[in-house]
Design a protein around this motif. Structure first.
Motif, mmCIF file in Angstrom:
data_model
loop_
_atom_site.group_PDB
_atom_site.id
_atom_site.type_symbol
_atom_site.label_atom_id
_atom_site.label_comp_id
_atom_site.label_asym_id
_atom_site.label_seq_id
_atom_site.Cartn_x
_atom_site.Cartn_y
_atom_site.Cartn_z
ATOM 1 N N CYS A 104 -1.218 6.453 1.534
ATOM 2 C CA CYS A 104 -1.006 7.713 2.239
ATOM 3 C C CYS A 104 0.493 7.944 2.391
ATOM 4 C CB CYS A 104 -1.729 7.722 3.594
ATOM 5 S SG CYS A 104 -0.815 6.952 4.933
ATOM 6 N N VAL B 71 -3.377 2.069 12.293
ATOM 7 C CA VAL B 71 -2.583 2.510 11.136
ATOM 8 C C VAL B 71 -1.436 1.521 10.964
ATOM 9 C CG1 VAL B 71 -1.031 4.321 10.321
ATOM 10 C CG2 VAL B 71 -3.198 4.934 11.378
ATOM 11 N N ARG C 117 8.469 4.140 5.970
ATOM 12 C CA ARG C 117 8.353 2.888 6.719
ATOM 13 C C ARG C 117 9.458 1.915 6.317
ATOM 14 N NH1 ARG C 117 3.181 1.087 3.200
ATOM 15 N NH2 ARG C 117 4.305 0.139 1.461
ATOM 16 N N CYS D 78 0.810 -1.219 0.000
ATOM 17 C CA CYS D 78 0.000 0.000 0.000
ATOM 18 C C CYS D 78 0.847 1.275 0.000
ATOM 19 C CB CYS D 78 -0.911 0.004 1.226
ATOM 20 S SG CYS D 78 -1.994 1.437 1.297
ATOM 21 N N CYS E 274 -6.285 4.321 6.070
ATOM 22 C CA CYS E 274 -5.902 2.975 6.502
ATOM 23 C C CYS E 274 -7.082 2.179 7.069
ATOM 24 C CB CYS E 274 -4.801 3.078 7.559
ATOM 25 S SG CYS E 274 -3.620 1.712 7.487
ATOM 26 N N CYS F 269 1.450 1.789 9.109
ATOM 27 C CA CYS F 269 2.797 2.305 8.868
ATOM 28 C C CYS F 269 3.149 3.333 9.933
ATOM 29 C CB CYS F 269 2.902 2.950 7.489
ATOM 30 S SG CYS F 269 2.477 1.840 6.141
HETATM 31 S S1 SF4 Z 1 -0.610 3.766 6.784
HETATM 32 FE FE1 SF4 Z 1 -2.160 2.409 5.866
HETATM 33 S S2 SF4 Z 1 -3.048 3.629 4.183
HETATM 34 FE FE2 SF4 Z 1 -1.071 4.611 4.740
HETATM 35 S S3 SF4 Z 1 0.438 3.657 3.364
HETATM 36 FE FE3 SF4 Z 1 0.444 2.467 5.278
HETATM 37 S S4 SF4 Z 1 -0.987 0.763 4.879
HETATM 38 FE FE4 SF4 Z 1 -1.396 2.334 3.322
#
Ligand code: SF4
Length: 268
Positions: free
Chosen positions: A91, A164, A97, A88, A182, A166
């Motif tokens: 966002c 959330v 991350r 993903c 998320c 990340c």
């Molecule tokens: S926090 Fe959630 S929505 Fe944002 S990039 Fe990571 S998995 Fe995707």
């Protein structure tokens, strides 16, 4: 970083799950350019992208941000959901991350613990609630004869997920837009686990699940509902490490959750 085939990327894209990949490959898929004659990789990529009908900006995380459509994850099984989270880029939290923090424990647990956002240790290990707050949570669970560890079975093994997936940079609070982006992943996790009780730990878990900005102190001590699932609010272990006087209240909350789980009938 998870590597995706061109077809997998196109499929995820069609499902509304945006996947980042290097610009050279993005160009190859037709996202930013046309196929080169005689180049089979580019030709396949262009065909897949054309079939998918996708057009997205992939220049930087902010530009890449696309909402995770709840309908896109609604039918996912655990494997697909985990893969979607790993890929993903919906966002800006994806940018820094090291790992996504999906969840851990029994996928059919009676208890589901929902925390907030990953911290540094969680980001490094890809697991929720590690470090000192994780140790405190494990101790509290052990006092209830519960565990996140494999092998104890659904009656005793909990499932733990964060709101959330990340880590926010420098452990800042997640932004409302990030929480919203998320949320479909957490919703699907709850649907798959089908817990008998949810324990929401901390402000952001409560905001996500109860749509309430009330302080924890006003929400704890009673049973709420998330959809049809009983939900108990309590303090986040990281907060308890700084506010020892509230540990007894957190224990009361967990005992309330135990009553709820016990009243839900025998384990399957
Ligand atoms: S926090 Fe959630 S929505 Fe944002 S990039 Fe990571 S998995 Fe995707």
């Amino acid at each position: 970083m998870t590597r995706w085939s061109l077809r997998q990327r196109a499929l995820l894209n069609e499902m509304g799950v945006r996947v980042w990949w290097p610009e050279r490959e993005a160009t190859a898929t037709g996202q930013a350019g046309a196929a080169t004659p005689g180049d089979p990789v580019r030709a396949e990529a262009a065909a897949v992208a054309s079939a998918a009908g996708t057009v997205a900006s992939l220049q930087n995380p902010t530009d890449r941000a696309q909402p995770v459509a709840p309908s896109a994850v609604a039918d996912m099984d655990w494997a697909a959901l985990r893969a979607a989270v790993a890929a993903c880029t919906a966002c800006p939290l994806c940018a820094q991350r090291k790992n996504t923090v999906f969840g851990t424990g029994n996928p059919r647990a009676r208890w589901m613990i929902v925390g907030e956002a990953p911290g540094e240790q969680e980001d490094l290990r890809g697991e929720p609630f590690v470090g000192k707050s994780g140790q405190l949570l494990d101790s509290m669970l052990a006092a209830l004869r519960l565990s996140r560890a494999d092998g104890v079975g659904p009656p005793r093994q909990v499932y733990i997920a964060n709101t959330v997936k990340c880590r926010p940079p420098a452990n800042r609070n997640p932004e409302p837009a990030e929480l919203a982006q998320c949320e479909p992943f957490l919703v699907r996790q709850i649907e798959l686990v089908e817990p008998k009780v949810i324990v929401a730990m901390g402000r952001f878990a409560v905001q996500a699940l109860l749509r309430s900005s009330e302080p924890i102190g006003r929400l704890r001590g009673r049973v709420h509902r998330y959809r049809a699932v009983p939900l108990v609010v309590t303090y986040h272990p990281a907060y308890l490490l700084r506010n020892l006087q509230d540990k007894a209240r957190a224990w009361e909350d967990l005992c309330l959750a135990r009553e709820v789980a016990a009243g839900a009938g025998p384990a399957p």
